[in-house]
Design an enzyme around this catalytic site. Structure first.
Site, PDB file in Angstrom:
ATOM      1  N   ASP A  25     -12.714  17.424 -63.466  1.00  0.00           N
ATOM      2  CA  ASP A  25     -12.644  17.380 -64.951  1.00  0.00           C
ATOM      3  C   ASP A  25     -12.130  18.781 -65.212  1.00  0.00           C
ATOM      4  O   ASP A  25     -11.409  18.830 -66.295  1.00  0.00           O
ATOM      5  CB  ASP A  25     -14.090  17.203 -65.694  1.00  0.00           C
ATOM      6  CG  ASP A  25     -15.153  17.946 -64.986  1.00  0.00           C
ATOM      7  OD1 ASP A  25     -14.797  18.793 -64.033  1.00  0.00           O
ATOM      8  OD2 ASP A  25     -16.214  17.890 -65.641  1.00  0.00           O
ATOM      9  N   ASP A  47     -23.432  26.044 -63.948  1.00  0.00           N
ATOM     10  CA  ASP A  47     -23.885  24.746 -63.431  1.00  0.00           C
ATOM     11  C   ASP A  47     -24.744  24.528 -62.328  1.00  0.00           C
ATOM     12  O   ASP A  47     -25.684  24.218 -62.166  1.00  0.00           O
ATOM     13  CB  ASP A  47     -22.694  23.684 -63.400  1.00  0.00           C
ATOM     14  CG  ASP A  47     -22.200  23.489 -64.674  1.00  0.00           C
ATOM     15  OD1 ASP A  47     -22.727  23.480 -65.655  1.00  0.00           O
ATOM     16  OD2 ASP A  47     -20.767  22.955 -64.559  1.00  0.00           O
TER      17      ASP A  47
END
Length: 882
Positions: free
Chosen positions: A70, A481
């Site tokens: 992404d 993350d």
């Protein structure tokens, strides 16, 4: 797990990414008149770390596969090494959004051709439009066609697809589904130009959240997949029947039966759900569809699977469980091309206790599951998991059943069975690519083994970096993350990310300059403390205590001797503490949200920057006073650092194109700054070991110098600069952090926003910064072409020391006989002059014991023939060719 991914990018943008974007493409900027150096670049290995929404196998050539991420570019699978090769490292600073890949297509007519639809955000966060990249050499090089609209590789719905497709009968024809109400687009010249299919009747209606004023969740997710029925065409003529998936819960599937001239809604289709995937089995005349009530990849509470008979128009609900019993949507749909009645799908949004994978061998008539309950909460798994190659995937967790660690996955929108090998499957998760080579054990009742198949694919967003002068750690990283890692060996995957606590995102870290065993990090966490400390060089951690009001990590600084800390967290003002953060006090005189750093010599001196002003504290962070320095950047897109070993020696980089922008230096603790006239723009600054004979540490920056954007090095205090990257190694946006290595001259660590931690070594560099002696004694070379295609090839070289004396540095030379050219080389530096090539060791692989070997690989170009070199020499010594 992966819910915070969007915020990493937002923080980067808020820090000045948009304001700092040059107005012109790097390719059209004037060339620098500065020196250049040959560097070798690779990743500090983490292996994965991000969401992989798409895996694409070529349907006509075995072992040719691609993966899209992404925010971290695209990759090609290399079967000989079972690794992924990055394909979009050439994306430059001004086109940073093109590291987000919304779709990818591999041409089954000409496997050398591959296409990528790129663009990261459709809202204002990405200032540029999307593009379609096309390659005739499997992604080794690209041509670009800009689009008149944006694409969203990191937008909601990015796991649906593929939006980009090549006609399997007439490969000059491609389709692209666009978001944001821009419709369906078609190319008839192999992706060189595009025009809207004006007769396509539906541009999509679904938005995740219409009330989102940022434009992120409120964007129309548009047209989400294109599928050809290859049985309705012949070689050289356009495929007649084309299916298109639209983000519209009442009208999700359309079809053309006249090669795209006219379109109609497919009659009888299910309503109330979105079709995430549409996969066609031409052999049996079945279109399979995976539905969810949401666009994903995070959300989805209900789902169904359907089969459409292409010849009769009959719809059959083939869901493995009733919709009432789902708490997830379906995706990850794939068909076994060797046994087309076999299909699989995933419960992509099943976060707890685990994702689920479903398998049918009778076209969806009956299903089995990857795991099932025996007696709740106990589970019976059809699989075993081996994450020894990426041990951090356990997250250091010890969950109660029915959860397990490592998990089978989450956000599992991409799952593909190898079209040439029914036993191989790969699937993407929010953190890695998993795969198996014995999938067919599923049907025989024995367990199949799932392992990470992700080596070479690095997809983390980097917020901060630090390389201490001593101790076992070579590098500390602060990552989005997955928190970050302590690397003791850059070539090995660390066993675990930081824990105790495990931040979802680490925003800042620092070590005590004169006591590198003391390390501090701060970050984001849904609940719990936002600061942690280590007293053993980051090997073990313990949580600190938050002051009242803290909501996020912010930035942190450790005193030079580790006796105190200054913390500028999100949610409250700047704080200081003596000891390890058990009690914090508010700092006076420094605005909330300031960036904080420490002096690297005086333990009581700290610095802060906010809104164009530098602030200085001489009492350990208790009080700060604004410096009289002027002319600094007025915004907060700034990174600054104090030089180790010299009190008050500060360097400051940052700014914006509509104001002050560049690199500044202070030698009096920030009382005054001098702007370096030769630096057009700069966004980071870092220090590394001084060059041999130099009296000042080496400077590194991500900057624009001489009209050229790049990574630069200076060994003379900024008087002159050397660009050390090149146009094939740019990695999009590199503005978060940079640092040199204080122990290895020439080594630099570069942050990226999706390609992990990249580090570079200069040709001939060593721990001492000098020149290694030439090796002596016998040698053997094995030269192997591992992959070859029209105009390009990849080769592996193994160099063995077959003598009796260890080498301390090596340089291997050979000549090509057919005009081949090296285009990229890894695990060594190289130079080519005409047909002659010389590959030289890096700092970390120069020592080769007697009886041992060292290897490197490269890609190259060829025409006519591609003969292997017949002679190799090391230090004037001819080698045996194996």
């Amino acid at each position: 797990m992966r819910r915070t991914r969007i915020f990493t990018a937002v923080l980067a943008l808020a820090a000045g990414l948009l304001a700092g974007t040059p107005p012109a493409l790097a390719a059209s900027a004037p060339k620098a008149t500065i020196a250049a150096d040959t560097y070798s670049w690779k990743n500090a290995r983490i292996d994965g770390g991000g969401f992989v929404p798409g895996i694409v196998f070529n349907r006509s050539e075995k072992n040719l596969a691609y993966a899209r991420t992404d925010i971290g570019g695209a990759y090609r699978w290399q079967e000989s090494t079972r690794t992924w090769t990055p394909l979009l490292d050439s994306v430059g600073w001004s086109d940073w959004g093109h590291t987000g890949v919304v779709s990818l297509a591999s041409d089954s007519v000409d496997p050398n051709k591959v296409y990528a639809a790129v663009g990261t955000y459709t809202n204002s966060w990405d200032p540029g439009n999307g593009a379609v990249l096309r390659s005739a050499d499997r992604g080794a090089s690209w041509l670009k066609t800009d689009l008149p609209f944006k694409l969203g590789g990191n937008m909601p719905g990015r796991g649906m697809g593929e939006r980009l497709a090549v006609d399997p009968n007439k490969n000059s024809v491609l389709y692209l589904g666009a978001p944001s109400g821009k419709g369906l687009w078609r190319s008839t010249d192999s992706g060189a130009s595009w025009s809207q299919v004006t007769d396509f009747p539906n541009v999509g209606t679904y938005v995740q959240d219409a009330t989102d004023t940022s434009g992120y969740a409120s964007d129309n997710q548009g047209i989400v997949w294109v599928t050809f029925d290859e049985s309705t065409g012949s070689s050289g003529s356009s495929t007649k029947t084309v299916y298109v998936g639209v983000a519209d819960k009442d009208n999700s599937v359309y079809r053309s039966t006249d090669a795209g001239a006219t379109w109609s809604r497919l009659a009888g289709q299910p309503t109330g759900l979105l079709a995430h995937k549409g996969v066609l089995d031409a052999a049996n005349g079945c279109l399979y569809l995976a539905y969810s009530d949401k666009g994903g990849p995070y959300d989805g509470g209900k789902g169904q699977l359907w089969r459409y008979a292409t010849k009769t128009g009959t719809w059959t609900n083939i869901s493995p469980v009733a919709e009432a019993d789902t708490y997830y949507g379906f995706s990850g749909l794939t068909v076994d091309r060797q046994h087309p009645g076999t299909l699989m799908a995933t419960a992509y949004s099943s976060w707890w206790p685990d994702t689920q994978i479903f398998r049918s061998t009778d076209s969806g008539g009956t299903w089995t599951k990857a795991w099932d309950y025996t007696s709740y909460p106990s589970r019976s798994n059809r699989f075993t998991m081996d994450v020894s190659s990426s041990p951090w995937l356990t997250w250091g967790a010890n969950p109660a059943p029915p959860e397990q660690t490592p998990k089978l996955g989450w956000m599992t929108e991409s799952l593909e069975i190898d079209p040439f090998d029914s036993a191989r499957m790969m699937y993407g998760t929010g953190a890695t690519i998993y795969g198996t080579d014995n999938l067919t054990n599923w049907d025989s009742g024995s367990q199949f083994t799932i392992k990470p198949m992700v080596r070479g694919l690095e997809e983390t967003a980097v917020n901060d970096l630090a390389s201490p002068p001593s101790g076992g750690a070579q590098l500390f990283s602060a990552l989005g993350d997955i928190g970050g890692f302590r690397h003791t060996d850059l070539t090995q995957v660390p066993s675990l990310m930081y824990t105790s606590p495990n931040f979802t995102t680490t925003t800042s870290l620092d070590y005590a300059e004169t006591d590198p065993g003391t390390v501090v990090r701060v970050g984001d966490l849904d609940s719990g403390p936002h600061v942690a400390f280590s007293t053993d060089n980051g090997a073990n951690w313990f949580a600190g205590t938050d002051p009242s009001g803290v909501s996020g990590g912010g930035t942190v600084a450790a005193a030079a001797d580790g006796s105190r800390f200054v913390w500028s967290p999100a949610g409250t003002g700047v704080q200081y503490a003596t000891g390890f953060g058990t009690s914090w006090s508010a700092s006076a005189g420094l605005p909330a949200g300031a960036i904080v750093e420490s002096d690297r010599v005086d333990p009581k001196t700290f610095y802060g920057f906010k809104s164009g002003k530098l602030y200085v504290s001489s009492d350990g962070g208790a009080t700060f006073t604004a410096s009289a320095a002027t002319g600094l950047p007025s915004g907060d897109s700034v990174r600054f650092k104090a030089l180790p070993g010299t009190k008050g020696d500060l360097w400051l980089a940052g700014g914006a194109s509509d104001g002050a922008y560049g690199l500044w230096h202070s030698t009096d603790g920030g009382a005054a700054f001098t702007k370096l006239s030769g630096v057009d723009q700069a966004d980071t600054i870092g220090f590394g070991k001084a060059a041999t004979g130099a009296s000042y540490q080496t400077l590194y920056t991500s900057a624009k110098i001489g009209g050229v954007r790049g990574i630069f090095r200076s060994t003379d205090k900024g008087a002159s600069w050397t660009r050390i990257n090149d146009d094939t190694h740019q990695w999009g946006w590199t503005g978060a952090a940079i640092t040199g290595d204080p122990r290895v001259y020439g080594r630099v660590y570069v942050s990226t926003n999706g390609r992990g931690v990249v580090y570079g070594d200069t040709a001939g560099s060593s721990d001492g910064g000098g020149t290694d002696p030439a090796p002596t004694g016998a040698c053997t070379v094995t030269y192997k072409i591992t992959n070859q295609w029209s105009g390009g090839f990849q080769a592996d070289v193994q160099l063995a020391n077959t003598g009796s004396t260890a080498w301390d540095g090596w340089s291997l030379g050979w000549s090509f006989g057919d005009g081949q050219k090296v285009t990229q080389l890894w695990n060594a530096s190289y130079a080519q002059d005409g047909s002659g090539v010389t590959a030289t060791n890096l700092a970390w692989n120069g020592k080769v014991a007697a009886g041992s070997s060292v290897g490197f690989g490269f890609t190259g170009s060829w025409s006519g023939s591609n003969g292997r070199p017949t002679a190799f020499k090391v230090g004037g010594q001819s080698c045996t060719v194996a």
